[in-house]
Enzyme design. Sequence first.
Site, PDB file in Angstrom:
ATOM      1  N   CYS A  94       4.375   1.043  11.923  1.00 41.70           N
ATOM      2  CA  CYS A  94       5.776   1.746  11.257  1.00 41.70           C
ATOM      3  C   CYS A  94       6.875   2.852  11.730  1.00 41.70           C
ATOM      4  O   CYS A  94       7.612   3.370  12.007  1.00 41.70           O
ATOM      5  CB  CYS A  94       5.917   2.779  10.625  1.00 41.70           C
ATOM      6  SG  CYS A  94       3.999   1.766   9.389  1.00 41.70           S
ATOM      7  N   ALA A 133       1.002  -0.980   0.287  1.00 39.03           N
ATOM      8  CA  ALA A 133       0.285  -0.066   0.183  1.00 39.03           C
ATOM      9  C   ALA A 133       0.643   0.801   0.005  1.00 39.03           C
ATOM     10  O   ALA A 133       0.599   2.143  -0.697  1.00 39.03           O
ATOM     11  CB  ALA A 133      -0.642   0.430   1.303  1.00 39.03           C
ATOM     12  N   THR A 191       7.751  -7.967 -14.136  1.00 36.42           N
ATOM     13  CA  THR A 191       7.291 -10.089 -13.990  1.00 36.42           C
ATOM     14  C   THR A 191       6.498  -9.709 -12.716  1.00 36.42           C
ATOM     15  O   THR A 191       6.445  -8.915 -11.736  1.00 36.42           O
ATOM     16  CB  THR A 191       8.998 -10.886 -13.840  1.00 36.42           C
ATOM     17  OG1 THR A 191       9.509 -10.917 -14.990  1.00 36.42           O
ATOM     18  CG2 THR A 191       8.169 -11.464 -13.636  1.00 36.42           C
TER      19      THR A 191
END
Length: 400
Positions: free
Chosen positions: A326, A71, A239
């Site tokens: 965080c 996110a 990828t």
Amino acid sequence: MNVYLDNNATTIVDPQVFAEMEPYFVQKYGNPNSLHAFASDTHPGIKAGMEKIYVGINAPREDSVVITSCATESNNWVLKSIYFEFILTGKKNHIMVSEVEHPSVITTAKFLEGLGCKVTYLPINHEGIVDVQSVRDNITDKTALVSVMWANNETGAIFPVEEIGAICKEHDVAFHTDAVQAIGKIPVDVQSFNVDYLTFSAHKFHGPKGVGALYIKKGRELLPLLHGGAQMGGYRSGTLNVAGIVGMGKAMEAAVEALEYEMTAIRKLRDSFEDELLKIEDTFVVTPREKRTPNTILISFRGIEGEAMLWDLNRAGIGASTGSACASEDLEANSVMDAIGAAEDLAHTAIRFSLSRYTTQEELDYALRAVQAAVIRLRGISSSYAYTPKGHVSGLAEHH
Ligand code: PLP
């Protein structure tokens, strides 16, 4: 006993999700873009995974869902693309974000501010909910983007995204919502209100880490995030994370299936746990329950440093949080407590308990006993608790 009550930080991977992902590591490992059977073996999984994601948020086929790595990446992309396209070119000069967005929005907004973008940080009210009037008051024809999260990661407060989306539509301003904490907790339907960009992340709803997504409405296309081999419709080359897409798809499907359970049974477990916590003297919560996601409690225990409480709980085998994971290394006051102007002695005492569909009554009974013991121990050794003046605290409901 080990009890995990930090589900707003991340969640256990649903075993069904893991089982669906597993073949894509050592059996179906081809690069989806190659021209042989190893590649085409991956295609049905990718197609089914993407289909489940579209269905999960009710995205029309003409719109885009781009798989990212998290996110944080999706949020950075929206703000920086808007900067490149509208601010740097001088077409517009302003964006708005709420003052309690996740750091992936706030620090990006501050970075853009440093590059000359005007940023309005929308305030929250005493219940921890973003003030819609401030969106109306600050929006201008120079506003390029409004970014307001759907549900706050710390309090669980649900923000009025429908109203904000409507204001943006009225002014033809792009609207982004970070729905990381909404998916699997409240209904998320991108066609039910005006939204141009919507961020989510698999590891918050029992999917794998390292897989995020950004929904982009047709007509609000962004600049490519990564230039290269033109995967993901040219938006994000590289990828494809095949196992991740399969895992996010399954996790989304399971989250939608479990939504009713989350909104009833988990809410009930949360509410009774909260009732018991509030029986402890001098405890405070910010956002009223009915305005929160069903799994979250942010509660202050006066006189007890959040980190000290976490230490005691951790020793009892319980994982909780003082706020955003965080930010947990920098011992700052909880950002929501700061934003509502909570007194200094309360801003550092907030603890977040976040449940999931795997949480049980037995676990909460155990956690409650551990919290009660920690409160007695920590208040007993606190030099300030007995002398802290009691009484009304701005913005907080008080319980004795
Ligand atoms: N936005 C919100 C509201 C969050 O709670 C989090 C995770 O804590 C993020 C964004 C970042 O998510 P990710 O870990 O996928 O980058």
